[in-house]
Design a protein around this motif. Structure first.
Motif, PDB file in Angstrom:
ATOM      1  N   GLN A  80      -0.237   0.656  13.818  1.00 46.04           N
ATOM      2  CA  GLN A  80      -0.935   1.338  12.733  1.00 46.04           C
ATOM      3  C   GLN A  80       0.028   2.203  11.921  1.00 46.04           C
ATOM      4  O   GLN A  80      -0.045   2.234  10.693  1.00 46.04           O
ATOM      5  CB  GLN A  80      -2.080   2.198  13.264  1.00 46.04           C
ATOM      6  N   GLU A  81       0.944   2.882  12.601  1.00 45.39           N
ATOM      7  CA  GLU A  81       1.917   3.716  11.895  1.00 45.39           C
ATOM      8  C   GLU A  81       2.840   2.854  11.040  1.00 45.39           C
ATOM      9  O   GLU A  81       3.185   3.226   9.922  1.00 45.39           O
ATOM     10  CB  GLU A  81       2.732   4.564  12.875  1.00 45.39           C
ATOM     11  N   ALA A  82       3.234   1.688  11.550  1.00 45.34           N
ATOM     12  CA  ALA A  82       4.074   0.779  10.766  1.00 45.34           C
ATOM     13  C   ALA A  82       3.330   0.301   9.518  1.00 45.34           C
ATOM     14  O   ALA A  82       3.914   0.235   8.423  1.00 45.34           O
ATOM     15  CB  ALA A  82       4.503  -0.414  11.621  1.00 45.34           C
ATOM     16  N   ALA A  83       2.043  -0.010   9.657  1.00 43.30           N
ATOM     17  CA  ALA A  83       1.246  -0.422   8.497  1.00 43.30           C
ATOM     18  C   ALA A  83       1.109   0.734   7.500  1.00 43.30           C
ATOM     19  O   ALA A  83       1.211   0.525   6.280  1.00 43.30           O
ATOM     20  CB  ALA A  83      -0.137  -0.894   8.951  1.00 43.30           C
ATOM     21  N   ALA A  84       0.921   1.933   8.011  1.00 44.72           N
ATOM     22  CA  ALA A  84       0.809   3.107   7.135  1.00 44.72           C
ATOM     23  C   ALA A  84       2.128   3.353   6.405  1.00 44.72           C
ATOM     24  O   ALA A  84       2.131   3.614   5.193  1.00 44.72           O
ATOM     25  CB  ALA A  84       0.401   4.335   7.949  1.00 44.72           C
ATOM     26  N   GLN A  85       3.246   3.265   7.115  1.00 45.15           N
ATOM     27  CA  GLN A  85       4.557   3.479   6.491  1.00 45.15           C
ATOM     28  C   GLN A  85       4.834   2.435   5.415  1.00 45.15           C
ATOM     29  O   GLN A  85       5.342   2.757   4.344  1.00 45.15           O
ATOM     30  CB  GLN A  85       5.674   3.447   7.540  1.00 45.15           C
ATOM     31  N   ALA A  86       4.497   1.179   5.715  1.00 42.10           N
ATOM     32  CA  ALA A  86       4.716   0.115   4.733  1.00 42.10           C
ATOM     33  C   ALA A  86       3.902   0.374   3.473  1.00 42.10           C
ATOM     34  O   ALA A  86       4.405   0.195   2.360  1.00 42.10           O
ATOM     35  CB  ALA A  86       4.353  -1.241   5.345  1.00 42.10           C
ATOM     36  N   LEU A  87       2.669   0.808   3.626  1.00 38.66           N
ATOM     37  CA  LEU A  87       1.834   1.109   2.466  1.00 38.66           C
ATOM     38  C   LEU A  87       2.346   2.338   1.725  1.00 38.66           C
ATOM     39  O   LEU A  87       2.427   2.342   0.487  1.00 38.66           O
ATOM     40  CB  LEU A  87       0.380   1.308   2.902  1.00 38.66           C
ATOM     41  N   MET A  88       2.724   3.379   2.462  1.00 38.55           N
ATOM     42  CA  MET A  88       3.179   4.620   1.824  1.00 38.55           C
ATOM     43  C   MET A  88       4.464   4.414   1.016  1.00 38.55           C
ATOM     44  O   MET A  88       4.688   5.105   0.032  1.00 38.55           O
ATOM     45  CB  MET A  88       3.356   5.727   2.868  1.00 38.55           C
ATOM     46  N   GLN A  89       5.292   3.465   1.408  1.00 38.08           N
ATOM     47  CA  GLN A  89       6.517   3.179   0.658  1.00 38.08           C
ATOM     48  C   GLN A  89       6.211   2.567  -0.704  1.00 38.08           C
ATOM     49  O   GLN A  89       7.041   2.616  -1.600  1.00 38.08           O
ATOM     50  CB  GLN A  89       7.432   2.232   1.454  1.00 38.08           C
ATOM     51  N   GLU A 138      -9.177   0.395   8.377  1.00 34.73           N
ATOM     52  CA  GLU A 138      -9.303  -0.103   7.011  1.00 34.73           C
ATOM     53  C   GLU A 138      -8.060  -0.904   6.615  1.00 34.73           C
ATOM     54  O   GLU A 138      -6.942  -0.588   7.026  1.00 34.73           O
ATOM     55  CB  GLU A 138      -9.496   1.080   6.050  1.00 34.73           C
ATOM     56  N   ASP A 139      -8.258  -1.937   5.828  1.00 38.73           N
ATOM     57  CA  ASP A 139      -7.179  -2.803   5.367  1.00 38.73           C
ATOM     58  C   ASP A 139      -6.267  -2.047   4.398  1.00 38.73           C
ATOM     59  O   ASP A 139      -6.765  -1.336   3.514  1.00 38.73           O
ATOM     60  CB  ASP A 139      -7.780  -4.026   4.674  1.00 38.73           C
ATOM     61  N   PRO A 140      -4.933  -2.172   4.531  1.00 42.73           N
ATOM     62  CA  PRO A 140      -4.024  -1.472   3.616  1.00 42.73           C
ATOM     63  C   PRO A 140      -4.276  -1.780   2.137  1.00 42.73           C
ATOM     64  O   PRO A 140      -4.166  -0.898   1.289  1.00 42.73           O
ATOM     65  CB  PRO A 140      -2.636  -1.938   4.055  1.00 42.73           C
ATOM     66  N   GLU A 141      -4.637  -3.023   1.820  1.00 38.13           N
ATOM     67  CA  GLU A 141      -4.904  -3.352   0.412  1.00 38.13           C
ATOM     68  C   GLU A 141      -6.174  -2.679  -0.090  1.00 38.13           C
ATOM     69  O   GLU A 141      -6.280  -2.344  -1.269  1.00 38.13           O
ATOM     70  CB  GLU A 141      -4.945  -4.863   0.203  1.00 38.13           C
ATOM     71  N   ALA A 142      -7.135  -2.479   0.784  1.00 36.47           N
ATOM     72  CA  ALA A 142      -8.348  -1.746   0.402  1.00 36.47           C
ATOM     73  C   ALA A 142      -8.012  -0.272   0.148  1.00 36.47           C
ATOM     74  O   ALA A 142      -8.563   0.339  -0.773  1.00 36.47           O
ATOM     75  CB  ALA A 142      -9.413  -1.875   1.487  1.00 36.47           C
ATOM     76  N   ILE A 143      -7.102   0.271   0.937  1.00 35.85           N
ATOM     77  CA  ILE A 143      -6.669   1.660   0.740  1.00 35.85           C
ATOM     78  C   ILE A 143      -5.919   1.769  -0.585  1.00 35.85           C
ATOM     79  O   ILE A 143      -6.139   2.710  -1.355  1.00 35.85           O
ATOM     80  CB  ILE A 143      -5.789   2.128   1.920  1.00 35.85           C
TER      81      ILE A 143
END
Length: 138
Positions: A41-50, A85-90
């Motif tokens: 989850q943290e890796a997905a969050a980091q990828a989105l935050m970048q 929640e899906d990163p693209e939805a965020i």
């Protein structure tokens, strides 16, 4: 009269400055600087935050920015990812909230198509001009 005007301006400045100072003195959101316990989850969050732009800094992603607003956005991303929640939805939610500018990966839409079309048209015009000049010389 001048003394009263100066006093009113000072009072107005104080009324504006206090709420602004209070916003920066609030404690950061829990997930602004704390990582999620699940590494995936943290890796997905980091990828989105970048891929999301800090609206205050404008040249940094929210992952790199120390602005309070970027911290709030990091908190929102991590909270929503932790809820599944899906990163693209965020990303779509943040774009709806802050506009297309928040994303480093803009999509072609009704308002952004000129950003994609104009450079292509300029290149096409430059190629036509170049082709005509070469043809005249030959």
């Amino acid at each position: 009269m001048m003394h009263l005007r100066g006093l009113m301006l000072a009072l107005l400045a104080l009324c504006v400055a206090v709420p602004v100072a209070a916003q920066d003195s609030l404690p950061p959101a829990p997930y602004a600087y704390n990582q999620l316990s699940d590494p995936q989850q943290e890796a997905a969050a980091q990828a989105l935050m970048q891929t999301l732009r800090c609206l205050k800094c404008q040249s940094q992603s929210i992952a790199d920015s120390d602005a309070p607003m970027a911290g709030d956005m990091r908190h929102q991303v991590r909270t929503r990812i932790s809820m599944g929640e899906d990163p693209e939805a965020i990303r779509a939610w943040l774009i709806d909230r802050y506009g297309d500018y928040v994303s480093y990966a803009p999509t072609i839409s009704e308002t952004t198509w000129p950003l994609f079309a104009v450079p292509l048209l300029l290149i096409l015009v430059a190629l036509i001009v170049l082709w005509r000049r070469i043809r005249r010389r030959a």
